[in-house]
Design an enzyme around this catalytic site. Sequence first.
Site, PDB file in Angstrom:
ATOM      1  N   TYR A 132     -15.547  55.390  48.060  1.00 13.30           N
ATOM      2  CA  TYR A 132     -16.340  55.986  46.980  1.00 13.30           C
ATOM      3  C   TYR A 132     -17.237  54.938  46.327  1.00 13.30           C
ATOM      4  CZ  TYR A 132     -17.532  58.159  42.531  1.00 13.30           C
ATOM      5  OH  TYR A 132     -18.215  58.654  41.458  1.00 13.30           O
ATOM      6  N   GLU A 180     -19.467  43.415  74.558  1.00 15.97           N
ATOM      7  CA  GLU A 180     -19.157  44.661  75.256  1.00 15.97           C
ATOM      8  C   GLU A 180     -19.062  45.779  74.220  1.00 15.97           C
ATOM      9  OE1 GLU A 180     -18.144  46.005  79.347  1.00 15.97           O
ATOM     10  OE2 GLU A 180     -18.959  44.160  78.480  1.00 15.97           O
ATOM     11  N   CYS A 238      -1.359  85.018  79.387  1.00 17.95           N
ATOM     12  CA  CYS A 238      -1.389  83.851  78.497  1.00 17.95           C
ATOM     13  C   CYS A 238      -0.012  83.625  77.881  1.00 17.95           C
ATOM     14  CB  CYS A 238      -2.425  84.073  77.401  1.00 17.95           C
ATOM     15  SG  CYS A 238      -2.434  82.784  76.139  1.00 17.95           S
ATOM     16  N   LYS A 293     -10.437  41.889  79.223  1.00 14.62           N
ATOM     17  CA  LYS A 293     -11.703  42.392  79.785  1.00 14.62           C
ATOM     18  C   LYS A 293     -11.916  43.807  79.253  1.00 14.62           C
ATOM     19  CE  LYS A 293     -14.321  42.945  84.057  1.00 14.62           C
ATOM     20  NZ  LYS A 293     -14.843  44.280  83.726  1.00 14.62           N
ATOM     21  N   CYS A 347      -6.484  85.188  70.545  1.00 12.07           N
ATOM     22  CA  CYS A 347      -5.436  84.253  70.948  1.00 12.07           C
ATOM     23  C   CYS A 347      -5.305  83.124  69.920  1.00 12.07           C
ATOM     24  CB  CYS A 347      -5.761  83.661  72.318  1.00 12.07           C
ATOM     25  SG  CYS A 347      -4.540  82.459  72.899  1.00 12.07           S
ATOM     26  N   TYR A 371     -18.266  52.100  47.638  1.00 16.84           N
ATOM     27  CA  TYR A 371     -19.279  51.690  48.618  1.00 16.84           C
ATOM     28  C   TYR A 371     -20.415  52.716  48.668  1.00 16.84           C
ATOM     29  CZ  TYR A 371     -21.377  50.138  53.010  1.00 16.84           C
ATOM     30  OH  TYR A 371     -22.269  49.698  53.972  1.00 16.84           O
TER      31      TYR A 371
END
Length: 656
Positions: free
Chosen positions: A32, A167, A400, A111, A423, A34
């Site tokens: 808040y 990376e 189902c 890596k 569903c 910030y």
Amino acid sequence: MDYRERMKELRDTLNAHGYRYYVLDDPQISDYEYDHLLRQLEDLEKEHPEEITPDSPTQRVGGQTLSEFQQVSHPVPLESLQDVFNADEVREFLERVAEVVPHAEYSVEPKVDGLSVALEYRDGVFYQGATRGDGHVGEDVTENLRTIRSIPMTLPEKLPRLIVRGEVYMARSVFEELNAQREINGQPLMANPRNAAAGSLRQLDPKVAASRRLDIAIFNLQLAEGREFATHTETMEYLASQHFKVIPNRRLSDPQRMLEEIERLNDVRMDFPFDMDGAVIKMNDLRDRKVLGSTAKCPKWAIAYKYPPEKKPSQVMDIVVQVGRTGVLTPKAVLNPVRLAGTTVTNATLHNQDYITEKDIRIGDTVIVQKAGEIIPEIVEVVKEKRPDNAQPYFLPESCPVCGAPVSRDPDGAAIRCTGAECPAQLLRNLTHFASRNAMDIDGLGPAVMNQLIESGLVRTAADLYRLQAEEIAKLERMGQKSADNAVKAIAKSKENDLWRLLFALGIRQVGEKAAKVLASHFGSFAALRDATEEELTAIDDIGAITAAYIRRWMESPQSQDLMTRLQAAGVNMECKEEKVDNRFAGMTFVLTGSLEKFTREEAGDMVEERGGKAASSVSKKTTYVVAGPGAGSKLRKAQELGIPVLTEEEFLALL
């Protein structure tokens, strides 16, 4: 304090807090506080746009949408590493180095499985960022890299020129959140975090890249004008002092402990936020690196050890079926617990019926399990000689397991789906789609609010939305009385929507906006559409046999019939209000490129589709017109090569 001093103070304060939050993971103020400081800076920048600087936190969201990426030549090549796959190959590498540099010291590092980039700074300010490409030439992705919060925009030390290599990755937790949201929205799921990161970094719209919450790990210093370093360790310590997020868990090792260090990293790999596909072994002394040099492709002073997938036997104790938010039935093997790649595995996805049938997986089977991409447990093979005598072939259920509705197989794929309109497993996705802007357009009912409505028991079907009271909504987290009142007004307003919006909102397979408009205009009412045969449906342009079959199956479902009865009782409009559909662009394909002044390309595409045409993303022989604004690039060139008519924005407006 004048406004210039205040803007600088705010920039410095926000950048300092951003560094603590995104790099050190040690926030000193609340979100808040910030956001409050950021709002002050935004207000000042609106009043004084000439004072906006490249290092301003407000520039993190991204600039203008690009038409294409420009090429960038790397001053220092971004070399690839030679891969090795076993202990013998590691020893061979160490022996080759020892012939030239006896008693060498090495850095052993994770890596990161992501996308390699170079970041360039001039006088301490972020200047440019590019992908690795072929190592010599990459693509300029500066605007997208600005959106990565852990990349500093300015550095404490103002070297004339600094280039680092890192990376870019998507954290596993972010990847899971992104895919969960894509599933709710009915979008294709991302394959893995690496592909998601690469695709995000190459988005032409930086705002899309910003929404993906990418991160970076810096692992090499490429160039530092005005600075000298003796070792790789020194460079990493220096870059950390310059507020870079450097590769974690680095350790120095001699050749005698190398295999032990590689194994140590393997044991802690799941502690990292990123996916890790190996260990990098590189000489620590920078002068020794120069002595060894490089081949045409790889440095001779470093290798990448790729961890082999760990495989272990287990037993399939059961097969259970889960129903996803899009209705797809996904079978899962319940395994006798087995330890793999640092975690205990108790389940393995079986993907679909074809996968089960192909591998002939049965309950009770002994199977060999590994982690695909070191993340997802999968069954590699069945040990059939250990199969119990009573083990039977497994088939997915015909109804189902959540709601009991019939299931159907996609005619163009292996997925088996629940056909139930109500569903519970699909409820969040269905309701979010129902209320979305292009469907019933119920403002204020996004996924977060809808999820609370479901969890509180207030909503079980779309029809329940029309029974909600403002007092009930106001009790939800972060909703308040005013927001609740607005939501109820938006729900009431949606009752008056045209029929096509309702048809699209119902989520019938392959009935998108265009098909919904065609169906609404042709039949005029939901009742007429409900009674239409497949033959009557396929007689309509743009409605094929598969779509017609989906419509009939949906209409015949008891759950669908119950939903429509309740929606009609709630007062939702079931009639087409538009007298005539504009089909002047029927059969035409438009490609929009460059910057348009009077509307966005998306708005122009909507105008094309509203008139029966198609807005495509790439130029082909089937393209009817290319609409080109300022900044048009490769698409315009291809249109000219193919002889496709090119319209200016004014000519396009005249055609409209």
